[in-house]
Scaffold this active site. Structure first.
Site, PDB file in Angstrom:
ATOM      1  N   TYR A   1     -52.841 -31.193 -74.732  1.00 21.49           N
ATOM      2  CA  TYR A   1     -51.444 -30.901 -75.072  1.00 21.49           C
ATOM      3  C   TYR A   1     -50.684 -32.203 -75.188  1.00 21.49           C
ATOM      4  CZ  TYR A   1     -48.384 -31.744 -71.017  1.00 21.49           C
ATOM      5  OH  TYR A   1     -47.609 -32.323 -70.043  1.00 21.49           O
TER       6      TYR A   1
ATOM      7  N   PHE B   1     -46.200 -27.823 -63.340  1.00 23.28           N
ATOM      8  CA  PHE B   1     -47.557 -27.362 -63.667  1.00 23.28           C
ATOM      9  C   PHE B   1     -48.531 -28.527 -63.781  1.00 23.28           C
ATOM     10  CE2 PHE B   1     -50.796 -26.495 -66.860  1.00 23.28           C
ATOM     11  CZ  PHE B   1     -51.362 -25.317 -66.382  1.00 23.28           C
ATOM     12  N   ASP B   2     -48.150 -29.601 -64.458  1.00 23.05           N
ATOM     13  CA  ASP B   2     -49.032 -30.761 -64.628  1.00 23.05           C
ATOM     14  C   ASP B   2     -49.496 -31.306 -63.292  1.00 23.05           C
ATOM     15  OD1 ASP B   2     -47.190 -30.438 -66.886  1.00 23.05           O
ATOM     16  OD2 ASP B   2     -48.173 -32.206 -67.718  1.00 23.05           O
ATOM     17  N   THR B   3     -48.523 -31.520 -62.407  1.00 20.95           N
ATOM     18  CA  THR B   3     -48.837 -32.091 -61.101  1.00 20.95           C
ATOM     19  C   THR B   3     -49.742 -31.164 -60.308  1.00 20.95           C
ATOM     20  OG1 THR B   3     -46.678 -33.199 -61.069  1.00 20.95           O
ATOM     21  CG2 THR B   3     -47.845 -33.013 -58.983  1.00 20.95           C
TER      22      THR B   3
END
Length: 406
Positions: free
Chosen positions: A100, A192-194
Site C-alpha cells: 500500500y 493499524f500500521d503500528t
C-alpha cells in the site's frame, strides 16, 4: 510447492491506494504510478483503489480510471478507516505480495522494487519504507518531523521495537503471512500500521526496512492530535495483549532454524550457552549497577534512603530486564504476562535484599557517611545480582518457555 517457491513462480503484486475524499489527488496518483509500473516494474502487478466511504466524487473518479486502465481495480467500502481499508483489501487479494502507498505519492517510487523483492524471494515477511533509517531523505516541516521521531521513539521505548518508522505510508507484506495478522489486528484507523508491525515482531516475523525519499504533501487528511491520542491508546492495548498472551498469532508460517550451508563449516555452540549468558549478564549487570549507584546518589539529595533506592532500582531494572531478555537469554518471544509477573517477584526480592542491607547499616550506624552507604549498596547489589541471574535463568527465562511459544 512451498510458499516461497509459489511466490517466486507467480511474482504477482497488488498495490493498494486507500482514499477518502481524494477526487483531486487520485487521477494524478494513478497515472504516475501506472506509467512507472509499466516501464520499470518487472513483476505482474495491479493497482487497487480502495475507497473509504468517500462523500465526494472519489468513487466515480476511481471507476473512470478502472475503465481507462485494464490493470486498475476498485474496492469500495461503506465505512471509513485506513486500517479497515487495508484489512479488507489485503485480505481479499490473491496476489503473492500486497503493497500500500499513500495517494499523495510522498514516498519516492524508486523504493518500490527494493520493498517487494525480499518478499517475493521469501527472504522477509513484511517490508516497510522508513523516513528515519540511514540513507533516507525527507523534506517536511519541523512539526511533523518532531512528532514522527517522538512517536517512533515512544514505540521503541515501550515495546522494544526494532523498526525505525511505523507510519510511513509505504508498506508491503507476503499475503500468506499477513492474513493471520489481519485477523489479530483490531485497529481500523491510523494505528493499524503500528499494530501490524508490533504483532509481526512479537511473533518472530522478519521485517525488512527500506530507506526512502519522502516529500511532505501539506494537503493532508490526518488529524495529528487525535491520531496521537489514538496511537497511545493503541500502544497500551497491544502491550496488554502481549502481556496476557493474546498477541501470539496462530497459523503463521514458521521459518526453519538457521543452519550452515558450507559442508565443512566449524560451528559455534547454539545461542544461550551458559558462558555467553554469564558474560552478557555480567556486562549488563555492571552497566546497571553503575547506573543504579549514580541514580541513587542523585536521588539521595532529595529523598530518604529507601525511596531513593526504590526509584533507582525501578529505573535500572526496566533497562536490565529488557537487555537480558534481548541479549542474554534471547527470549524476545516469551509470554510477557508470566515473564513480567515473575520479573516483578525477582525485583521484589532484590529490592528487599539491598534495602535490608541499608537498614542494617543504619541500625549499626545511625548516620553513616555517604561513601559507606554506597559501598554497602554496591556489595549487596553484587550479591543480589548473582541471585537474580540464577532466578532469571532457571525460572523467568527457562528453556521450556520457548517450546510453549512454538
Amino acid at each position: 510447492m512451498t510458499a516461497v517457491s509459489t511466490a517466486q513462480a507467480t511474482g504477482t503484486v497488488d498495490i493498494m491506494i486507500p482514499v477518502y475524499n481524494e477526487e483531486r489527488a487520485l487521477p494524478g496518483c494513478v497515472e504516475v504510478l501506472h506509467e512507472f509500473l509499466g516501464e520499470q516494474f518487472p513483476f505482474d502487478w495491479s493497482i487497487v483503489v480502495v475507497d473509504n466511504a468517500s462523500t465526494d466524487s472519489t468513487l466515480e473518479v476511481a471507476w473512470g480510471l478502472a475503465e481507462k486502465h485494464e490493470r486498475v481495480r476498485v474496492h469500495h467500502l461503506d465505512r471509513k478507516g485506513r486500517g479497515l481499508a487495508l484489512r479488507e483489501s489485503w485480505g481479499a487479494s490473491e496476489a503473492a505480495v500486497v503493497v500500500y502507498m499513500d495517494v499523495d505519492l510522498s514516498t519516492g517510487l524508486d523504493g518500490l522494487l527494493p520493498l517487494v523483492a525480499p518478499l517475493l524471494n521469501g527472504h522477509s515477511d513484511l517490508a516497510i519504507g522508513s523516513r528515519l533509517a540511514p540513507g533516507s531523505r525527507t523534506v517536511r516541516g519541523p512539526r511533523r518531523e518532531i512528532v514522527s521521531r517522538a512517536y517512533n521513539a515512544l514505540i521503541r521505548l515501550t515495546h522494544g521495537a526494532r523498526f525505525s518508522d511505523a507510519q510511513c505510508g509505504f508498506k508491503a507484506a507476503r499475503t500468506e503471512v499477513v492474513r493471520p495478522l489481519l485477523g489479530q489486528a483490531r485497529d481500523e484507523a491510523w494505528f493499524f500500521d503500528t499494530e501490524l508491525l508490533l504483532l509481526a515482531e512479537h511473533n518472530g516475523l522478519r521485517v525488512h526496512e527500506v530507506p526512502v525519499d519522502w516529500v511532505e504533501d501539506v494537503d493532508s487528511r490526518v488529524d495529528v492530535v487525535g491520531t496521537a491520542i489514538d496511537d497511545i491508546k493503541g500502544l497500551i492495548r497491544v502491550a496488554r495483549a502481549k502481556a496476557n498472551g493474546t498477541a501470539l498469532v496462530n497459523g503463521l508460517p514458521r521459518r526453519p532454524q538457521p543452519r550452515a550451508i558450507h559442508p565443512d563449516a566449524v560451528l559455534s555452540r547454539s545461542e544461550g550457552g551458559l558462558s555467553w549468558q554469564v558474560l552478557s549478564f555480567a556486562v549488563i549487570g555492571v552497566i546497571s549497577t553503575l547506573a543504579n549507584l549514580a541514580l541513587y546518589g542523585a536521588f539521595r539529595l532529595w529523598w530518604p534512603v529507601l525511596a531513593a533506592n526504590l526509584a533507582a532500582l525501578v529505573i535500572t531494572t526496566l533497562f536490565n530486564t529488557e537487555a537480558n531478555r534481548r541479549f542474554t537469554f534471547t527470549a524476545r518471544n516469551t509470554s510477557r504476562g508470566r515473564t513480567h509477573l515473575q520479573g516483578f517477584v525477582v525485583f521484589g526480592l532484590y529490592f528487599a535484599f539491598t534495602s535490608a542491607a541499608l537498614l542494617v547499616l543504619h541500625a549499626v550506624s545511625p548516620d553513616p557517611p555517604r561513601t559507606l552507604e554506597l559501598v554497602v549498596l554496591l556489595g549487596s547489589s553484587a550479591l543480589g545480582t548473582v541471585g537474580r541471574f540464577f532466578l532469571l535463568r532457571s525460572w523467568v527465562f527457562r528453556r521450556t518457555d520457548r517450546k510453549d511459544q512454538a
